[in-house]
Design a protein around this motif. Structure first.
Motif, PDB file in Angstrom:
ATOM      1  N   ALA A   1       8.255   1.200   4.486  1.00 48.04           N
ATOM      2  CA  ALA A   1       9.417   1.902   3.958  1.00 48.04           C
ATOM      3  C   ALA A   1       9.013   3.361   3.795  1.00 48.04           C
ATOM      4  O   ALA A   1       7.966   3.663   3.218  1.00 48.04           O
ATOM      5  CB  ALA A   1       9.846   1.311   2.620  1.00 48.04           C
ATOM      6  N   ALA A   2       9.822   4.271   4.325  1.00 48.18           N
ATOM      7  CA  ALA A   2       9.484   5.693   4.306  1.00 48.18           C
ATOM      8  C   ALA A   2      10.626   6.490   3.693  1.00 48.18           C
ATOM      9  O   ALA A   2      11.804   6.137   3.820  1.00 48.18           O
ATOM     10  CB  ALA A   2       9.195   6.186   5.725  1.00 48.18           C
TER      11      ALA A   2
ATOM     12  N   ILE B   1       7.006   9.847   1.070  1.00 46.83           N
ATOM     13  CA  ILE B   1       6.440   8.597   0.555  1.00 46.83           C
ATOM     14  C   ILE B   1       6.415   7.575   1.674  1.00 46.83           C
ATOM     15  O   ILE B   1       7.382   7.442   2.439  1.00 46.83           O
ATOM     16  CB  ILE B   1       7.260   8.051  -0.633  1.00 46.83           C
ATOM     17  N   LEU B   2       5.303   6.871   1.774  1.00 48.89           N
ATOM     18  CA  LEU B   2       5.162   5.784   2.732  1.00 48.89           C
ATOM     19  C   LEU B   2       4.615   4.572   2.003  1.00 48.89           C
ATOM     20  O   LEU B   2       3.579   4.667   1.332  1.00 48.89           O
ATOM     21  CB  LEU B   2       4.223   6.167   3.871  1.00 48.89           C
ATOM     22  N   CYS B   3       5.297   3.450   2.127  1.00 53.61           N
ATOM     23  CA  CYS B   3       4.821   2.194   1.554  1.00 53.61           C
ATOM     24  C   CYS B   3       4.790   1.141   2.649  1.00 53.61           C
ATOM     25  O   CYS B   3       5.832   0.778   3.205  1.00 53.61           O
ATOM     26  CB  CYS B   3       5.720   1.732   0.406  1.00 53.61           C
ATOM     27  N   ALA B   4       3.596   0.672   3.004  1.00 50.53           N
ATOM     28  CA  ALA B   4       3.447  -0.435   3.941  1.00 50.53           C
ATOM     29  C   ALA B   4       3.326  -1.730   3.145  1.00 50.53           C
ATOM     30  O   ALA B   4       2.714  -1.752   2.070  1.00 50.53           O
ATOM     31  CB  ALA B   4       2.225  -0.230   4.824  1.00 50.53           C
ATOM     32  N   PHE B   5       3.878  -2.814   3.683  1.00 48.78           N
ATOM     33  CA  PHE B   5       3.880  -4.056   2.908  1.00 48.78           C
ATOM     34  C   PHE B   5       3.918  -5.256   3.846  1.00 48.78           C
ATOM     35  O   PHE B   5       4.417  -5.179   4.983  1.00 48.78           O
ATOM     36  CB  PHE B   5       5.068  -4.102   1.940  1.00 48.78           C
ATOM     37  N   ASP B   6       3.370  -6.363   3.361  1.00 47.59           N
ATOM     38  CA  ASP B   6       3.473  -7.638   4.064  1.00 47.59           C
ATOM     39  C   ASP B   6       4.887  -8.178   3.896  1.00 47.59           C
ATOM     40  O   ASP B   6       5.336  -8.409   2.763  1.00 47.59           O
ATOM     41  CB  ASP B   6       2.477  -8.650   3.491  1.00 47.59           C
ATOM     42  N   ASP B   7       5.569  -8.369   5.009  1.00 52.94           N
ATOM     43  CA  ASP B   7       6.905  -8.966   4.948  1.00 52.94           C
ATOM     44  C   ASP B   7       6.777 -10.445   5.296  1.00 52.94           C
ATOM     45  O   ASP B   7       6.762 -10.839   6.470  1.00 52.94           O
ATOM     46  CB  ASP B   7       7.847  -8.267   5.918  1.00 52.94           C
ATOM     47  N   TYR B   8       6.638 -11.271   4.265  1.00 59.39           N
ATOM     48  CA  TYR B   8       6.500 -12.713   4.448  1.00 59.39           C
ATOM     49  C   TYR B   8       7.853 -13.412   4.512  1.00 59.39           C
ATOM     50  O   TYR B   8       7.915 -14.640   4.577  1.00 59.39           O
ATOM     51  CB  TYR B   8       5.669 -13.308   3.314  1.00 59.39           C
ATOM     52  N   SER B   9       8.926 -12.637   4.491  1.00 62.90           N
ATOM     53  CA  SER B   9      10.251 -13.250   4.631  1.00 62.90           C
ATOM     54  C   SER B   9      10.607 -13.457   6.095  1.00 62.90           C
ATOM     55  O   SER B   9      11.638 -14.053   6.408  1.00 62.90           O
ATOM     56  CB  SER B   9      11.315 -12.366   3.964  1.00 62.90           C
TER      57      SER B   9
ATOM     58  N   ALA C   1       0.866  -1.183   0.000  1.00 61.31           N
ATOM     59  CA  ALA C   1       0.000   0.000   0.000  1.00 61.31           C
ATOM     60  C   ALA C   1       0.894   1.221   0.000  1.00 61.31           C
ATOM     61  O   ALA C   1       1.784   1.340   0.854  1.00 61.31           O
ATOM     62  CB  ALA C   1      -0.914   0.008   1.222  1.00 61.31           C
ATOM     63  N   ILE C   2       0.683   2.144  -0.953  1.00 66.53           N
ATOM     64  CA  ILE C   2       1.593   3.272  -1.088  1.00 66.53           C
ATOM     65  C   ILE C   2       0.815   4.590  -1.095  1.00 66.53           C
ATOM     66  O   ILE C   2      -0.299   4.675  -1.632  1.00 66.53           O
ATOM     67  CB  ILE C   2       2.470   3.137  -2.347  1.00 66.53           C
TER      68      ILE C   2
ATOM     69  N   THR D   1       7.053  -9.379  16.889  1.00 67.58           N
ATOM     70  CA  THR D   1       6.890 -10.750  17.372  1.00 67.58           C
ATOM     71  C   THR D   1       5.471 -11.282  17.203  1.00 67.58           C
ATOM     72  O   THR D   1       5.236 -12.470  17.430  1.00 67.58           O
ATOM     73  CB  THR D   1       7.274 -10.827  18.862  1.00 67.58           C
ATOM     74  N   THR D   2       4.508 -10.420  16.853  1.00 68.20           N
ATOM     75  CA  THR D   2       3.121 -10.831  16.630  1.00 68.20           C
ATOM     76  C   THR D   2       2.786 -10.666  15.157  1.00 68.20           C
ATOM     77  O   THR D   2       3.078  -9.628  14.559  1.00 68.20           O
ATOM     78  CB  THR D   2       2.141 -10.000  17.477  1.00 68.20           C
ATOM     79  N   ALA D   3       2.176 -11.663  14.573  1.00 73.40           N
ATOM     80  CA  ALA D   3       1.859 -11.618  13.145  1.00 73.40           C
ATOM     81  C   ALA D   3       0.905 -10.464  12.845  1.00 73.40           C
ATOM     82  O   ALA D   3      -0.017 -10.170  13.612  1.00 73.40           O
ATOM     83  CB  ALA D   3       1.234 -12.940  12.706  1.00 73.40           C
ATOM     84  N   SER D   4       1.123  -9.809  11.719  1.00 75.17           N
ATOM     85  CA  SER D   4       0.228  -8.772  11.213  1.00 75.17           C
ATOM     86  C   SER D   4       0.268  -8.831   9.696  1.00 75.17           C
ATOM     87  O   SER D   4       1.213  -9.361   9.100  1.00 75.17           O
ATOM     88  CB  SER D   4       0.629  -7.389  11.730  1.00 75.17           C
ATOM     89  N   GLU D   5      -0.765  -8.288   9.040  1.00 71.63           N
ATOM     90  CA  GLU D   5      -0.849  -8.406   7.579  1.00 71.63           C
ATOM     91  C   GLU D   5      -1.858  -7.415   7.024  1.00 71.63           C
ATOM     92  O   GLU D   5      -2.567  -6.727   7.754  1.00 71.63           O
ATOM     93  CB  GLU D   5      -1.271  -9.831   7.186  1.00 71.63           C
ATOM     94  N   SER D   6      -1.918  -7.327   5.695  1.00 71.31           N
ATOM     95  CA  SER D   6      -2.954  -6.620   4.926  1.00 71.31           C
ATOM     96  C   SER D   6      -3.036  -5.138   5.280  1.00 71.31           C
ATOM     97  O   SER D   6      -4.036  -4.667   5.840  1.00 71.31           O
ATOM     98  CB  SER D   6      -4.314  -7.288   5.131  1.00 71.31           C
ATOM     99  N   PRO D   7      -2.015  -4.340   4.934  1.00 73.74           N
ATOM    100  CA  PRO D   7      -2.049  -2.915   5.257  1.00 73.74           C
ATOM    101  C   PRO D   7      -2.703  -2.063   4.173  1.00 73.74           C
ATOM    102  O   PRO D   7      -2.816  -2.468   3.021  1.00 73.74           O
ATOM    103  CB  PRO D   7      -0.565  -2.573   5.363  1.00 73.74           C
ATOM    104  N   ASP D   8      -3.126  -0.856   4.568  1.00 77.27           N
ATOM    105  CA  ASP D   8      -3.460   0.196   3.621  1.00 77.27           C
ATOM    106  C   ASP D   8      -3.055   1.525   4.243  1.00 77.27           C
ATOM    107  O   ASP D   8      -3.062   1.678   5.476  1.00 77.27           O
ATOM    108  CB  ASP D   8      -4.947   0.205   3.267  1.00 77.27           C
ATOM    109  N   VAL D   9      -2.694   2.501   3.400  1.00 75.46           N
ATOM    110  CA  VAL D   9      -2.228   3.802   3.874  1.00 75.46           C
ATOM    111  C   VAL D   9      -2.956   4.912   3.139  1.00 75.46           C
ATOM    112  O   VAL D   9      -3.503   4.717   2.052  1.00 75.46           O
ATOM    113  CB  VAL D   9      -0.703   3.969   3.678  1.00 75.46           C
TER     114      VAL D   9
END
Length: 578
Positions: A387-388, A370-378, A362-363, A407-415
């Protein structure tokens, strides 16, 4: 008569002579396809073949519908003439003749490639309008897989577009839903449906319209665009003569198809350009924009991307010094990619960062922040990172965790970074029961403390966030249990949302809180209404409006709370908790 209509009329005459069954012909009038206000109710639809949805409508539903028909781009003149004819028959109330025409149309084109757009003459209200706190139900539809959300701040209207399947397995649908009061109540104005699979859609407000982009035909080879009034959500024709219900932006190669879409516009600055960004199955990321308001001519920019895989998003950069649009996605090498379009319409790659496969991005951008949030599945567990950059993308990028918790799973962002409102970020946080969390900052510096804003457990499908103005943000999300869409706002204080029904008014200052079965018993002597003003005889946990005396725990009536069960006493708001 316009040349296009003359060709259709001639072809229609030939077609009527070919078919044995009667199919009346009359002059075609494009104005008949516009909608007018009539009463109706929600339809129960099945989409295989697509006109089966129309066959299943009852009398009121048919009278409330106003349709147009979409055909594949290679359909012949006879089929196109018949498509216009059957829509006109339906919209004039000649339903059985129209259905016969649909069946004849199925002999000229593959029925599986036909789609129908249905404008409700009188929009359908969402029932119920709220949960039992602040979240407002956007639509009556369930099994939603994607929600797109945008705002027209001048009109104070929100528009939500939902992609769904009802019932599951029958076909693919999307609906346009409008809120005229900042998200408090919603109306469904339009439904599109087809028998073929629809992979993605996106929506963006520009000038006084909401544009919806979607991939059509099977596979999704045709990139199409419709527009709707940002005031009332009604379809508005486009094209060079403004006589087309939809336009085709481009068609992919025969061995390719549209996998994901992202629309963006420069609404907040110049208000004159729409960006149509696509991720294709073959890996290319395409970027189109139109120089004319009819959206018949499109320019394509080559971003140089051939290995895109998932998570497409795009944004406009308001008052940018160097780069006016950004695109983000995950590539086939499991990396986050950020590509920009410079002021000279030249693309530039800004960031490549390991992120794992299959995630969302999500950008957003504002004044070269600029702000881009993303699922880090690595990572294990997978988390939402961001990333800012505060130098237009050309300076060093910084990284962080949306949840301030790795340490806690999170996912599916939007900005959302638009219109000077700072940086709003929403994401799903993986507590034992999933939460929808919201954080904010003023384009730089520390983030606010994460707040769980949803009153229901959200699904892991990506939510949507928009800046409402005055620092407030609106969020749309899907509920885990049934994938229905709900809306909440960052400026709605904890408590009970106001009733949307003007006939049910609260006389006292705050709600009365009741608990469980005992609370239900206390309402036995009262007239009880829900938030729409409908009488309720068996209340369950939720929000209600009560007229008449409630009994106290000892079974005695409270004299000061009303004058009899007939509803002549004052109205109070009551919350029954579990």
């Amino acid at each position: 008569m316009k040349p296009r209509l003359l060709v259709c009329a001639i072809a229609l005459g030939v077609l009527v002579a070919i078919h044995a069954q009667p199919f009346p012909s009359f002059p075609l009038d494009a104005a008949r396809l516009t909608c007018c206000d009539q009463h109706g109710s929600a339809a129960s639809m099945s989409a295989v073949p697509v006109w089966a949805a129309l066959e299943q409508m009852n009398t009121d539903e048919r009278a409330n519908s106003c349709i147009d028909v979409e055909l594949p781009g290679d359909a012949g003149l006879q089929a196109r003439a018949m498509a216009v004819e059957v829509a006109d028959l339906w919209n004039r109330g000649r339903y059985e003749e129209a259905l016969a025409g649909f069946r004849a149309l199925g002999e000229l084109v593959d029925p599986g490639q036909v789609a129908v757009g249905n404008c409700w003459r009188k929009p359908l209200p969402t029932l119920p309008t709220a949960m039992w706190d602040n979240d407002v139900q956007i639509s009556n539809r369930h099994s939603v897989s994607r929600v797109a959300l945008d705002i027209h701040r001048d009109f104070n209207t929100l528009l939500a577009v939902l992609l769904y399947r009802v019932p599951p397995g029958s076909g693919y649908y999307w609906s346009v839903n409008v809120s005229p009061n900042g998200g408090r109540t919603w109306l469904e104005t339009f439904v599109w449906y087809a028998a073929y699979e629809l992979h993605s859609l996106s929506a963006s407000v520009l000038t006084d319209y909401c544009y919806v982009g979607y991939g059509a035909t099977s596979p999704n080879c045709e990139a199409r665009l419709r527009r709707f009034s940002a005031v009332n959500g009604k379809p508005i024709k486009l094209g060079s003569d403004e006589d087309e219900m939809y336009v085709t932006v481009y068609t992919t190669a025969a061995n390719d198809s549209i996998k994901e879409l992202a629309l963006a516009s420069n609404k907040d600055l110049y208000d004159n350009r729409l960006y149509y960004v696509s991720l294709l199955g073959g890996g290319a990321v395409t970027f189109h924009w139109s120089p004319d308001t009819g959206f018949m001519n499109w320019h394509e920019l080559d971003l140089g991307v051939t290995n895109g895989a998932s998570g497409l998003d795009a944004c406009y950069n308001e008052v940018a010094e160097s780069t006016h649009a950004f695109v983000s996605f995950i590539d086939a090498n499991r990396r986050l990619r950020i590509v920009g379009v410079r002021r000279n319409d030249m693309p530039k790659s800004f960031l490549t960062q390991l992120a794992g496969a299959g995630g969302a991005t999500a950008i957003g951008a504002y004044h070269d922040t600029i702000l881009c949030a993303f699922d880090d599945y690595s990572r294990n567990p997978n988390v939402v990172r961001y990333a800012a950059n505060d130098g237009g993308g050309d300076s060093a990028w910084t990284f962080g965790y949306a949840a301030s918790d790795s340490t806690t799973a999170s996912e599916s962002p939007d900005v959302a970074l638009r219109k000077g409102g700072g940086e709003g970020l929403v994401y799903c946080y993986g507590t034992p029961s999933r939460e929808l969390r919201y954080v904010w900052r003023n384009y730089s510096g520390p983030w606010s403390t994460p707040v769980a804003i949803a009153d229901a457990e959200p699904s892991n499908k990506r939510p949507a966030i928009v800046h409402m103005g005055s620092g407030a943000y609106g969020v749309a999300y899907l509920r885990q249990s049934d994938s229905m869409a709900y809306f909440d706002r960052s400026d709605w204080v904890p408590g009970v949302a106001d009733t949307p029904n003007d006939d049910v008014r609260m006389a006292n200052g705050g709600p009365t809180i009741l608990s469980g079965a005992r609370g239900v018993r206390r309402l036995a002597s009262c007239v009880v209404f829900d938030a729409m003003g409908r009488r309720v005889t068996s209340p369950k946990p939720g929000v209600y409006f009560v007229q008449g005396p409630m009994t106290d725990d000892g079974g005695r009536t409270t004299e000061d709370e009303g004058r009899g069960a007939g509803g002549t006493g004052r109205t109070r708001k009551v919350v029954i908790q579990r």
